[in-house]
Motif scaffolding. Structure first.
Motif, mmCIF file in Angstrom:
data_model
loop_
_atom_site.group_PDB
_atom_site.id
_atom_site.type_symbol
_atom_site.label_atom_id
_atom_site.label_comp_id
_atom_site.label_asym_id
_atom_site.label_seq_id
_atom_site.Cartn_x
_atom_site.Cartn_y
_atom_site.Cartn_z
ATOM 1 N N THR A 78 -10.515 21.574 15.765
ATOM 2 C CA THR A 78 -10.745 22.155 14.443
ATOM 3 C C THR A 78 -11.007 23.653 14.479
ATOM 4 O OG1 THR A 78 -13.115 21.653 14.546
ATOM 5 C CG2 THR A 78 -11.672 19.982 13.566
ATOM 6 N N THR A 128 -14.535 21.445 7.470
ATOM 7 C CA THR A 128 -14.649 20.018 7.160
ATOM 8 C C THR A 128 -13.244 19.473 6.972
ATOM 9 O OG1 THR A 128 -14.715 20.220 4.739
ATOM 10 C CG2 THR A 128 -16.800 20.529 5.921
ATOM 11 N N ASP A 129 -13.139 18.195 6.631
ATOM 12 C CA ASP A 129 -11.824 17.598 6.375
ATOM 13 C C ASP A 129 -11.130 18.278 5.199
ATOM 14 O OD1 ASP A 129 -12.205 15.875 8.433
ATOM 15 O OD2 ASP A 129 -12.695 14.126 7.199
ATOM 16 N N ARG A 130 -11.901 18.976 4.331
ATOM 17 C CA ARG A 130 -11.333 19.564 3.117
ATOM 18 C C ARG A 130 -11.513 21.074 3.018
ATOM 19 N NH1 ARG A 130 -11.884 15.772 -2.192
ATOM 20 N NH2 ARG A 130 -10.888 13.889 -1.344
ATOM 21 N N TRP A 184 -3.631 20.477 7.994
ATOM 22 C CA TRP A 184 -4.861 19.732 7.732
ATOM 23 C C TRP A 184 -4.998 18.577 8.723
ATOM 24 C CZ3 TRP A 184 -8.620 21.571 4.846
ATOM 25 C CH2 TRP A 184 -8.333 22.479 3.820
ATOM 26 N N ARG A 185 -6.236 18.273 9.100
ATOM 27 C CA ARG A 185 -6.517 17.260 10.107
ATOM 28 C C ARG A 185 -5.932 15.899 9.726
ATOM 29 N NH1 ARG A 185 -12.713 16.621 11.031
ATOM 30 N NH2 ARG A 185 -12.419 18.868 10.684
ATOM 31 N N GLY A 186 -6.104 15.490 8.480
ATOM 32 C CA GLY A 186 -5.583 14.203 8.031
ATOM 33 C C GLY A 186 -4.081 14.125 8.116
#
Length: 305
Positions: free
Chosen positions: A149, A178-180, A292-294
Motif C-alpha cells: 500500500t 485505507t481501502d478507499r 485500488w487494492r480491491g
C-alpha cells in the motif's frame, strides 16, 4: 515472488514514466482537454487571451530480461491561444510531439531504478523546422515498495517544465491509506488526493504543474531565435468515473493560481509576465489499471487458473 512484486508495481511505474516530459501518467494511454477562459493579456490590457489545451499520451511496457521492462512512449501537446481585441500577431497554435523510452530494472522485489529519455519538437511550425524546435528531457529515479500500500521514489528530472532547461527534484508517491483513501502522484508535476465513494466513482483534489518552451516563427514575429515558455500551477476538485475494468474518465475543475509566461531571444530571457488566475475545466479519458487494492485483488483472481 519477483513476478508478483513487479506486477504490483505497475501503477508506480506509470506514475514515474507515463509521459515524455516528466509529466505524470497513470495509464497505458490517455487523451485530455482543458479550457481556460479569457483573461487580460499581460502586455496589452485592451486584449484578452483564452486557451485550449489538448494532450495525447501513450506508452506500453515490454518485458525483457528477468526484472527488466522497457516502455516506449509517445506524447503530443497542443496549446491553442485565442485572442480578442488588441493588436499585434496572435500566438495561435503551439505543438509539442515527443517520443520517449523508459527503462525499469528491479534490483530486489521491493526496489527498482528507472531511467527515461524523451526527445521531440516544440514549435508553432509556422516556418521550416530548425534546431530551435528541438526539445529533450531526462529523468532518473529510484523507487522503493515499503508495502503493498505504500511506495516512494526520489530522483531528478531535467526538463523545461519551468521554462528553462534545468534539473527539477522529483518525488513519486503511491500511498493507499485505507481501502478507499489514497495519495499518489509525481511531485511537482501532479499530486492526487482521492476517496473512492463507490466502485465506479472516485472523488478527490488534484494539483498540477505544467510547462514547456516553444520556438516561434521569425517570419511571423519579425525576430529570429524567439521562444515562448509557460508554467502553470493548478489545484481543484475532480471526479473519476470507472467506465470499465481498464477505462476511466476524469472530470475536473481547477483554479490556475499561477500562470507565468516568459520570452527568450537567442536563449536569453528578455521578459516575463503573469496572467490573471482563472478557473479552468477539463476532462481526461484514460486506459489503465485503477490501482485500488480491491481491483488489484480482483484482477489477480481473474488471472488465476
Amino acid at each position: 515472488m519477483r513476478k508478483q512484486s513487479l506486477g504490483g508495481s505497475t501503477l508506480a511505474i506509470f506514475l514515474v514514466a507515463g509521459s515524455a516530459r516528466a509529466q505524470v501518467g497513470d495509464s497505458v494511454a490517455s487523451v485530455s482537454y482543458e479550457r481556460y477562459p479569457y483573461a487580460a493579456a499581460p502586455n496589452n490590457p485592451s486584449a484578452q487571451v483564452g486557451l485550449q489545451v489538448f494532450r495525447v499520451r501513450a506508452g506500453y511496457p515490454i518485458r525483457f530480461a528477468k526484472g527488466t521492462i522497457l516502455i516506449p512512449g509517445l506524447a503530443y501537446e497542443l496549446l491553442d491561444f485565442q485572442q480578442r481585441d488588441g493588436r499585434g500577431p496572435h500566438i495561435g497554435a503551439l505543438h509539442a510531439p515527443v517520443a520517449s523510452l523508459t527503462g525499469i530494472q528491479m534490483i530486489t522485489p521491493r526496489l527498482m531504478i528507472l531511467a527515461s529519455v524523451g526527445a521531440g519538437l516544440a514549435s508553432d511550425f509556422d516556418s521550416r523546422v530548425s534546431i530551435d524546435d528541438l526539445q529533450f528531457n531526462v529523468t532518473g529515479m529510484g523507487l522503493y515498495k515499503f508495502s503493498d500500500t505504500f511506495s516512494l521514489g526520489a530522483g531528478v528530472s531535467y526538463n523545461r517544465q519551468t521554462g528553462t532547461l534545468s534539473p527539477v527534484p522529483a518525488v513519486a508517491l503511491n500511498w493507499e491509506i485505507t481501502d478507499r483513501t489514497r495519495v499518489r502522484g509525481f511531485v511537482p508535476a501532479l499530486l492526487n488526493v482521492e476517496y473512492r465513494a463507490s466502485p465506479w466513482l472516485t472523488v478527490g483534489v488534484r494539483g498540477t504543474l505544467e510547462g514547456n518552451r516553444f520556438h516561434l516563427s521569425g517570419t511571423k514575429y519579425g525576430r529570429d531565435n524567439l521562444q515562448l515558455a509557460y508554467s502553470t500551477v493548478t489545484v481543484g476538485p475532480k471526479m473519476t468515473f470507472r467506465l470499465a475494468d481498464l477505462l476511466h474518465l476524469d472530470v475536473y475543475a481547477s483554479a490556475a493560481v499561477w500562470r507565468r509566461y516568459e520570452v527568450f531571444i537567442d536563449g536569453d530571457s528578455v521578459t516575463d509576465k503573469y496572467l490573471s488566475p482563472v478557473a479552468l475545466f477539463g476532462a481526461r479519458l484514460w486506459v489503465g489499471p485503477s490501482g485500488w487494492r480491491g481491483d488489484r485483488a480482483l484482477e489477480t483472481k481473474k488471472r488465476a487458473p
